[in-house]
Design an enzyme around this catalytic site. Structure first.
Site, PDB file in Angstrom:
ATOM      1  N   ASP A   1      14.399 -29.353-103.719  1.00 13.55           N
ATOM      2  CA  ASP A   1      12.961 -29.141-102.370  1.00 13.55           C
ATOM      3  C   ASP A   1      14.042 -29.549-101.167  1.00 13.55           C
ATOM      4  O   ASP A   1      14.251 -28.478-100.075  1.00 13.55           O
ATOM      5  CB  ASP A   1      11.877 -29.655-102.089  1.00 13.55           C
ATOM      6  CG  ASP A   1      10.605 -29.607-100.818  1.00 13.55           C
ATOM      7  OD1 ASP A   1      11.475 -28.662-100.449  1.00 13.55           O
ATOM      8  OD2 ASP A   1      10.036 -30.077-100.567  1.00 13.55           O
TER       9      ASP A   1
ATOM     10  N   HIS B   1       6.855 -27.323-107.201  1.00  9.08           N
ATOM     11  CA  HIS B   1       7.109 -26.860-105.551  1.00  9.08           C
ATOM     12  C   HIS B   1       8.694 -26.095-105.771  1.00  9.08           C
ATOM     13  O   HIS B   1       9.342 -25.553-105.128  1.00  9.08           O
ATOM     14  CB  HIS B   1       7.049 -27.302-104.007  1.00  9.08           C
ATOM     15  CG  HIS B   1       7.220 -26.890-102.973  1.00  9.08           C
ATOM     16  ND1 HIS B   1       6.413 -26.123-102.042  1.00  9.08           N
ATOM     17  CD2 HIS B   1       8.259 -27.602-102.304  1.00  9.08           C
ATOM     18  CE1 HIS B   1       7.904 -26.200-101.155  1.00  9.08           C
ATOM     19  NE2 HIS B   1       8.233 -26.749-101.162  1.00  9.08           N
TER      20      HIS B   1
END
Length: 376
Positions: free
Chosen positions: A169, A281
Site C-alpha cells: 500500500d 488490499h
C-alpha cells in the site's frame, strides 16, 4: 491556488505503548468505548488491564460485531452515550478502526492499530459497508484522529504478511502523489465535511505531502527487506520501526494530502476478478503500482527498482501472484472499465486515460512482471 494538508493531532509509536493508552484516555476523561474484535482485545488484554489500573480509567466493552455498517455505528453511538464514555478507542484492523472513526465523528478519537497492513489509521475517512459486507459509502470527518498510538511489540508479533501488505500500500504513495501533483488534481485533505463539495474550491496537495510521500518510498527501499526479516522473527529492530512508520504515518499523510492516482484505481478494478478476493488490499495495490508505471511509461530503471523491491519482500508482480491464472478479454475489459468509472482516482494521472489504455497497461505489466520474475 488552494492547497490543503491534514494530519492527526498526535502520533506516538514505541514498544509496549498500549501501556500508556490510559494516559491519552485520561486527557478526555475517565472512560472510553473500546471498539475492537474480541480476538484483538484478548491479544492485548494484560496491557489494557495494566493501563486502566495505572491511569485510573475504564474501558467500556462494545461487543463490536465486526462490520462497519450504519446500523453498527448507530448502536455503538448509543452505547457510548448511555455509558457516558469520554472518548472512543478503535483497536485492531481496518473494520474496527473505521467503525471507531464513524462513531466518534471526528471528535475525541484514539486509534490503536494491531497490524501495519494499510495507511488508513491516520486518515479522516472511513468506508461503510452494508451488514452483509457489501460496499455502502465513504464517510469523511472534519479532522483526523486525535491520537494514533502504535505498539510496535504487538505489530512485530503479527503475521509478516500484514506488514508486507502495508508496504504494498505504501509503495504506491509516492508515485500517486507525484502524478497528482503533476496534474494539479484535488486531494482528500481538502474535502469538506458537512458541506456540499461543489460549494468549496478544490484543494491541491502541498509540497510537504509530496516530500513525505517520497520519504516513504525511500524508507521502503532502504529498510523493507530487513523489516520483514525482523517481523518473521517477532523481533523489533530499527528497520522494523522505520517501516511501521512508513506504512502508517508517512503513507497515510502522503496519500491523503498528496493524492491517489492510477494504482488504487487499478486495485479497485481488479476486485471484479474472483481470484483476487483472498489477497490483501496492499498486495493488489502493489501490482496496481506496477501497472501505473507502465501506463505512464516510467523509466526502465525505476520500474526495475520497484519490481526488485516487490520480489525481495514477497509482493505481487504479475496477475498470477494475485490469484489470476488467466484473464479473458471480457474480464480484462470489466477490470479496465471499473478502474475508469467517473469518480475513480485514475483521472489524477497527468494525461488522458481510457479503459483501453488501462487494459493494455495491465497486460503489459503482467508480461513484464513474469519475465522479470523468471530472470531472477
Amino acid at each position: 491556488m488552494r492547497k490543503a494538508f491534514i494530519c492527526p493531532s498526535k502520533y506516538v509509536q514505541g514498544e509496549d505503548e498500549i501501556l500508556n493508552l490510559g494516559y491519552f484516555v485520561k486527557t478526555f476523561g475517565d472512560s472510553a468505548l473500546l471498539i475492537a474484535h474480541p480476538d484483538d482485545v484478548n491479544r492485548v488484554k494484560e496491557k489494557l488491564d495494566a493501563t486502566c489500573k495505572k491511569f485510573g480509567v475504564r474501558f467500556q466493552e462494545s461487543g463490536f460485531l465486526g462490520e462497519c455498517s450504519r446500523q453498527e455505528v448507530a448502536r455503538l453511538q448509543k452505547t457510548a452515550e448511555e455509558n457516558n464514555c469520554s472518548c472512543i478507542v478503535g483497536l485492531g484492523g481496518g473494520k474496527a478502526i473505521d467503525t471507531a472513526k464513524c462513531v466518534a465523528k471526528g471528535e475525541r478519537l484514539i486509534i490503536v492499530p494491531t497490524i501495519a497492513a494499510t495507511d488508513a489509521p491516520t486518515s479522516h475517512s472511513a468506508v461503510l459497508y452494508h451488514p452483509d459486507g457489501s460496499f455502502d459509502d465513504y464517510a469523511y470527518f472534519k479532522q483526523s484522529p486525535s491520537v494514533i498510538l502504535i505498539d510496535t511489540t504487538v505489530i512485530a508479533k503479527a503475521p509478516a504478511r500484514f506488514l508486507v501488505s502495508g508496504m504494498g500500500d505504501a509503495l504506491s504513495t509516492y508515485f500517486e502523489a507525484r502524478a497528482t501533483a503533476a496534474s494539479c488534481t484535488k486531494v482528500n485533505a481538502g474535502l469538506p465535511c458537512g458541506v456540499r463539495e461543489e460549494l468549496c474550491e478544490p484543494a491541491r496537495g502541498t509540497n510537504a505531502a509530496l516530500a513525505l510521500a517520497e520519504l516513504c518510498y525511500q524508507t521502503l527501499l532502504a529498510d523493507g527487506a530487513k523489516a520483514k526479516a525482523a517481523c518473521d522473527a517477532d523481533c523489533i529492530t530499527p528497520a522494523l520501526e522505520n517501516i511501521i512508520e512508513a506504512n502508517i504515518l508517512l503513507s497515510g499523510l502522503g496519500f491523503e494530502s498528496g493524492g491517489l492516482a492510477g494504482a488504487h484505481a487499478i486495485h479497485d478494478g481488479l476486485t471484479v476478478l474472483e481470484g483476487t478476493h483472498s489477497y490483501f488490499h496492499g498486495e493488489k495495490v502493489a501490482f496496481g503500482t506496477i501497472v501505473q508505471l507502465v501506463l505512464e511509461n516510467a523509466p526502465r530503471k525505476e520500474l526495475e527498482t520497484v519490481l526488485t523491491f516487490c520480489l525481495e519482500i514477497g509482493l505481487p508482480v504479475c496477475l498470477n501472484d494475485i490469484g489470476v491464472d488467466a484473464i479473458t478479454p471480457e474480464e480484462l475489459n470489466q477490470v479496465a472499465k471499473k478502474a475508469c468509472i467517473p469518480e475513480e482516482s485514475v483521472y489524477a494521472m497527468p494525461f488522458p486515460v481510457t479503459p483501453d489504455a488501462v487494459a493494455a497497461a495491465i497486460i503489459t505489466a503482467d508480461r513484464i512482471g513474469k519475465a522479470f520474475k523468471d530472470r531472477r
